[in-house]
Every structure is written in structure tokens, then in C-alpha cells.
Design a protein around this motif. Structure first.
Motif, PDB file in Angstrom:
ATOM      1  N   ASP A  96     -13.044  26.323  70.314  1.00 33.49           N
ATOM      2  CA  ASP A  96     -14.321  25.643  70.592  1.00 33.49           C
ATOM      3  C   ASP A  96     -14.325  25.053  71.997  1.00 33.49           C
ATOM      4  O   ASP A  96     -13.297  24.576  72.488  1.00 33.49           O
ATOM      5  CB  ASP A  96     -14.552  24.533  69.565  1.00 33.49           C
ATOM      6  CG  ASP A  96     -14.716  25.104  68.172  1.00 33.49           C
ATOM      7  OD1 ASP A  96     -15.635  25.901  67.985  1.00 33.49           O
ATOM      8  OD2 ASP A  96     -13.888  24.774  67.295  1.00 33.49           O
ATOM      9  N   HIS A  97     -15.499  25.052  72.571  1.00 34.82           N
ATOM     10  CA  HIS A  97     -15.689  24.522  73.914  1.00 34.82           C
ATOM     11  C   HIS A  97     -16.978  23.696  73.880  1.00 34.82           C
ATOM     12  O   HIS A  97     -17.980  24.143  73.322  1.00 34.82           O
ATOM     13  CB  HIS A  97     -15.850  25.719  74.867  1.00 34.82           C
ATOM     14  CG  HIS A  97     -15.756  25.342  76.292  1.00 34.82           C
ATOM     15  ND1 HIS A  97     -14.561  25.243  76.967  1.00 34.82           N
ATOM     16  CD2 HIS A  97     -16.718  25.035  77.200  1.00 34.82           C
ATOM     17  CE1 HIS A  97     -14.783  24.899  78.218  1.00 34.82           C
ATOM     18  NE2 HIS A  97     -16.080  24.768  78.379  1.00 34.82           N
ATOM     19  N   LEU A  98     -16.965  22.484  74.467  1.00 33.62           N
ATOM     20  CA  LEU A  98     -18.188  21.675  74.473  1.00 33.62           C
ATOM     21  C   LEU A  98     -19.309  22.451  75.166  1.00 33.62           C
ATOM     22  O   LEU A  98     -19.109  22.990  76.252  1.00 33.62           O
ATOM     23  CB  LEU A  98     -17.961  20.354  75.205  1.00 33.62           C
ATOM     24  CG  LEU A  98     -17.257  19.236  74.429  1.00 33.62           C
ATOM     25  CD1 LEU A  98     -17.164  17.983  75.291  1.00 33.62           C
ATOM     26  CD2 LEU A  98     -17.976  18.935  73.118  1.00 33.62           C
ATOM     27  N   LYS A  99     -20.472  22.474  74.520  1.00 36.57           N
ATOM     28  CA  LYS A  99     -21.558  23.331  74.977  1.00 36.57           C
ATOM     29  C   LYS A  99     -22.476  22.594  75.959  1.00 36.57           C
ATOM     30  O   LYS A  99     -22.968  23.175  76.912  1.00 36.57           O
ATOM     31  CB  LYS A  99     -22.359  23.746  73.740  1.00 36.57           C
ATOM     32  CG  LYS A  99     -23.157  24.987  73.864  1.00 36.57           C
ATOM     33  CD  LYS A  99     -23.683  25.322  72.477  1.00 36.57           C
ATOM     34  CE  LYS A  99     -24.613  26.489  72.481  1.00 36.57           C
ATOM     35  NZ  LYS A  99     -25.022  26.805  71.108  1.00 36.57           N
ATOM     36  N   GLU A 100     -22.705  21.314  75.663  1.00 43.94           N
ATOM     37  CA  GLU A 100     -23.701  20.585  76.446  1.00 43.94           C
ATOM     38  C   GLU A 100     -23.038  19.633  77.438  1.00 43.94           C
ATOM     39  O   GLU A 100     -22.002  19.045  77.148  1.00 43.94           O
ATOM     40  CB  GLU A 100     -24.596  19.773  75.497  1.00 43.94           C
ATOM     41  CG  GLU A 100     -25.384  20.635  74.548  1.00 43.94           C
ATOM     42  CD  GLU A 100     -25.920  19.841  73.364  1.00 43.94           C
ATOM     43  OE1 GLU A 100     -27.095  20.002  73.062  1.00 43.94           O
ATOM     44  OE2 GLU A 100     -25.158  19.076  72.761  1.00 43.94           O
ATOM     45  N   LYS A 101     -23.686  19.478  78.571  1.00 43.30           N
ATOM     46  CA  LYS A 101     -23.168  18.570  79.593  1.00 43.30           C
ATOM     47  C   LYS A 101     -23.490  17.121  79.185  1.00 43.30           C
ATOM     48  O   LYS A 101     -24.647  16.809  78.854  1.00 43.30           O
ATOM     49  CB  LYS A 101     -23.846  18.899  80.921  1.00 43.30           C
ATOM     50  CG  LYS A 101     -22.941  18.735  82.092  1.00 43.30           C
ATOM     51  CD  LYS A 101     -23.538  19.439  83.282  1.00 43.30           C
ATOM     52  CE  LYS A 101     -22.706  19.100  84.498  1.00 43.30           C
ATOM     53  NZ  LYS A 101     -23.277  19.629  85.711  1.00 43.30           N
ATOM     54  N   VAL A 102     -22.464  16.286  79.219  1.00 44.68           N
ATOM     55  CA  VAL A 102     -22.647  14.904  78.763  1.00 44.68           C
ATOM     56  C   VAL A 102     -22.718  13.967  79.966  1.00 44.68           C
ATOM     57  O   VAL A 102     -21.930  14.080  80.913  1.00 44.68           O
ATOM     58  CB  VAL A 102     -21.466  14.481  77.853  1.00 44.68           C
ATOM     59  CG1 VAL A 102     -21.625  13.026  77.398  1.00 44.68           C
ATOM     60  CG2 VAL A 102     -21.375  15.409  76.643  1.00 44.68           C
ATOM     61  N   GLY A 103     -23.655  13.036  79.910  1.00 41.75           N
ATOM     62  CA  GLY A 103     -23.764  12.005  80.945  1.00 41.75           C
ATOM     63  C   GLY A 103     -23.480  10.646  80.340  1.00 41.75           C
ATOM     64  O   GLY A 103     -23.936  10.344  79.237  1.00 41.75           O
ATOM     65  N   LEU A 104     -22.705   9.832  81.068  1.00 41.34           N
ATOM     66  CA  LEU A 104     -22.439   8.459  80.625  1.00 41.34           C
ATOM     67  C   LEU A 104     -23.356   7.544  81.425  1.00 41.34           C
ATOM     68  O   LEU A 104     -23.435   7.660  82.653  1.00 41.34           O
ATOM     69  CB  LEU A 104     -20.976   8.072  80.876  1.00 41.34           C
ATOM     70  CG  LEU A 104     -19.929   9.070  80.382  1.00 41.34           C
ATOM     71  CD1 LEU A 104     -18.533   8.552  80.686  1.00 41.34           C
ATOM     72  CD2 LEU A 104     -20.119   9.362  78.906  1.00 41.34           C
ATOM     73  N   ALA A 106     -22.454  19.684  70.133  1.00 43.75           N
ATOM     74  CA  ALA A 106     -22.445  21.145  69.912  1.00 43.75           C
ATOM     75  C   ALA A 106     -21.287  21.790  70.666  1.00 43.75           C
ATOM     76  O   ALA A 106     -20.918  21.358  71.764  1.00 43.75           O
ATOM     77  CB  ALA A 106     -23.765  21.721  70.392  1.00 43.75           C
ATOM     78  N   THR A 107     -20.714  22.817  70.065  1.00 46.80           N
ATOM     79  CA  THR A 107     -19.650  23.590  70.724  1.00 46.80           C
ATOM     80  C   THR A 107     -19.999  25.075  70.642  1.00 46.80           C
ATOM     81  O   THR A 107     -20.794  25.504  69.798  1.00 46.80           O
ATOM     82  CB  THR A 107     -18.277  23.375  70.039  1.00 46.80           C
ATOM     83  OG1 THR A 107     -18.381  23.731  68.664  1.00 46.80           O
ATOM     84  CG2 THR A 107     -17.800  21.943  70.149  1.00 46.80           C
ATOM     85  N   SER A 108     -19.377  25.852  71.539  1.00 42.97           N
ATOM     86  CA  SER A 108     -19.512  27.307  71.434  1.00 42.97           C
ATOM     87  C   SER A 108     -18.107  27.916  71.394  1.00 42.97           C
ATOM     88  O   SER A 108     -17.140  27.283  71.839  1.00 42.97           O
ATOM     89  CB  SER A 108     -20.309  27.860  72.608  1.00 42.97           C
ATOM     90  OG  SER A 108     -19.773  27.360  73.805  1.00 42.97           O
ATOM     91  N   LEU A 109     -18.039  29.117  70.872  1.00 42.02           N
ATOM     92  CA  LEU A 109     -16.738  29.780  70.759  1.00 42.02           C
ATOM     93  C   LEU A 109     -16.369  30.451  72.080  1.00 42.02           C
ATOM     94  O   LEU A 109     -17.199  31.126  72.683  1.00 42.02           O
ATOM     95  CB  LEU A 109     -16.793  30.853  69.666  1.00 42.02           C
ATOM     96  CG  LEU A 109     -16.475  30.424  68.229  1.00 42.02           C
ATOM     97  CD1 LEU A 109     -16.472  31.632  67.318  1.00 42.02           C
ATOM     98  CD2 LEU A 109     -15.151  29.676  68.140  1.00 42.02           C
TER      99      LEU A 109
END
Ligand code: PRP
Ligand code: URA
Length: 207
Positions: free
Chosen positions: A65-73, A49-52
């Protein structure tokens, strides 16, 4: 099978062939695992998901666009470690949470030896990184750990999967999409993927 994605990208196929070769030394093997980790993650993150947001270019004000959710590896130790660097090149701010599991060589069941997660989840999406999906035991155990931690958006990013492992992970966690460079033929009597690439941990770490 629904939610199982085998890459069709020529770069992925080319690099996977080099990775499989018995003539590929550990240095080259690590380089390929890193590159394939990045390429597969590129495919696996297409629906993030991205947000403007507002952005000022040297020419004008606009939105992007900017990544909306924090991703964990979440690399599964040891072999998954080699995929982290490549993914970090794409997402340098991704948090990395290690899970240590090894397969008992007789029972083929995963044995947990390291799990250090904070009490509450700090990320919204987890990408499990592990080159090999063999019986599926390690992947299922890792998803169990992450779901108990409180993360429900989880993707598995691997390099080679055996039909047995894919089936097992899919049956246990049908909501977890599985991204692979290749789906191989079968597991041998010792639980190794055929044709596979041998032991992904040993080949990276020269053990
Ligand atoms: C390998 C691989 C997976 C697991 C897959 O790890 O990296 O974690 O086997 O097998 P499974 O699907 O049957 O569980 P291994 O146990 O060899 O440990 P290592 O990475 O430390 O070498
Ligand atoms: N783990 C590996 O590293 N390779 C296999 O083929 C199966 C499990």
C-alpha cells in the motif's frame, strides 16, 4: 456525537495527565505535545486512502500500500505549531500551511493575522492541528479558510475539547471529524477549558 472521537488509548491518557499537571515545565510540555500530536494523528488517519504499488523485497516481487492523497498539516499559530514535529515523524512529506489566529481576550472571537496559502490547493486532505478547542471560534474560522481555499476533506486534530467548542465546530462543519485526547467539563467565564491545562501557547513557549 457523530464524527467526534475521544481517544481511549492508555498511552494518550497517560501523557495527557502529565501535560495537564501544573508541575510540567515548558521543555517537558513541548515533548508531550509533540508525542500526543503523533498519537492522535495515528488515530485520525486510519481511513486515509491507499493504492497498490509494486515493491521488490530482497526475497521477491510483491505489492504493497502507498498513501494515495497528498496530506497538508495546518497548525493554528501559535499553539498548534508544537504538534507539527510529531506528525512529521509519521508523514515526513506532508506539506505544512500555517494559519495565524489569536483569540481577542474580551470578545473571545478569533482574529486572523497570518494566512499564506497558494491560490490553488496543493493537498487533498488537511489536518488542522491545535491543542485546544475552547469556544470553537478558531477552529470554525480555520475550516472556513480551508474550504474557501478549495479543500473539502478536512479533519481537526486537537488535545482537549470543551463541549461548547465541539458543538460549535460540529454544527458549523458536520463533515469535519474531530479527534481529541479528551473532552473536558466546561469553559470558565474567561473562555478557558476546565480542568484543561491552562494556556497551551504560553505553556509551550514559556510566555
Ligand atoms: C488558543 C488555542 C486555540 C484557541 C482556542 O490560541 O491554541 O487556537 O485558543 O480557542 P477558541 O476555541 O475559543 O477559539 P490563542 O488564541 O491563545 O493563541 P496562541 O496559540 O497564540 O497562544
Ligand atoms: N486556549 C488555551 O490555550 N487554553 C484554553 O483553555 C482555552 C483556549
Amino acid at each position: 456525537m457523530e464524527n467526534v472521537f475521544e481517544s481511549q488509548h492508555p498511552l494518550v491518557k497517560h501523557k495527557l495527565t502529565l501535560l495537564r499537571s501544573v508541575q510540567t515545565n515548558p521543555k517537558k510540555f513541548r515533548e508531550l505535545v509533540r508525542e500526543l500530536g503523533a498519537l492522535l494523528t495515528y488515530e485520525a488517519t486510519a481511513d486515509l486512502a491507499t493504492s497498490l504499488v509494486d515493491v521488490t523485497t530482497p526475497m521477491a516481487q510483491t505489492q504493497g500500500d502507498h498513501l494515495k492523497e497528498k496530506v497538508g498539516l495546518v497548525p493554528i499559530l501559535r499553539a498548534g505549531l508544537g504538534m507539527v514535529e510529531g506528525v512529521w515523524e509519521l508523514m515526513p512529506s506532508a506539506e505544512v500551511w500555517h494559519i495565524g489566529l489569536y483569540r481577542d481576550e474580551h470578545t473571545l472571537k478569533p482574529v486572523a493575522y497570518y494566512t499564506k496559502l497558494p491560490i490553488a490547493p496543493t493537498v487533498a486532505v488537511c489536518l488542522i492541528l491545535d491543542p485546544m478547542l475552547a469556544t470553537g471560534g478558531s477552529a470554525v474560522a480555520t475550516v472556513d479558510i480551508l474550504k474557501n481555499w478549495g479543500v473539502n476533506k478536512i479533519k481537526f486534530v486537537g488535545l482537549i475539547g470543551a463541549p461548547e467548542g465541539i458543538q460549535r465546530l460540529h454544527e458549523a462543519h458536520p463533515d469535519v471529524p474531530i479527534y481529541l485526547a479528551a473532552i473536558d467539563d466546561h469553559l470558565n467565564e474567561n473562555g478557558y477549558i476546565v480542568p484543561g491545562l491552562g494556556d497551551a501557547g504560553d505553556r509551550q513557549f514559556g510566555t
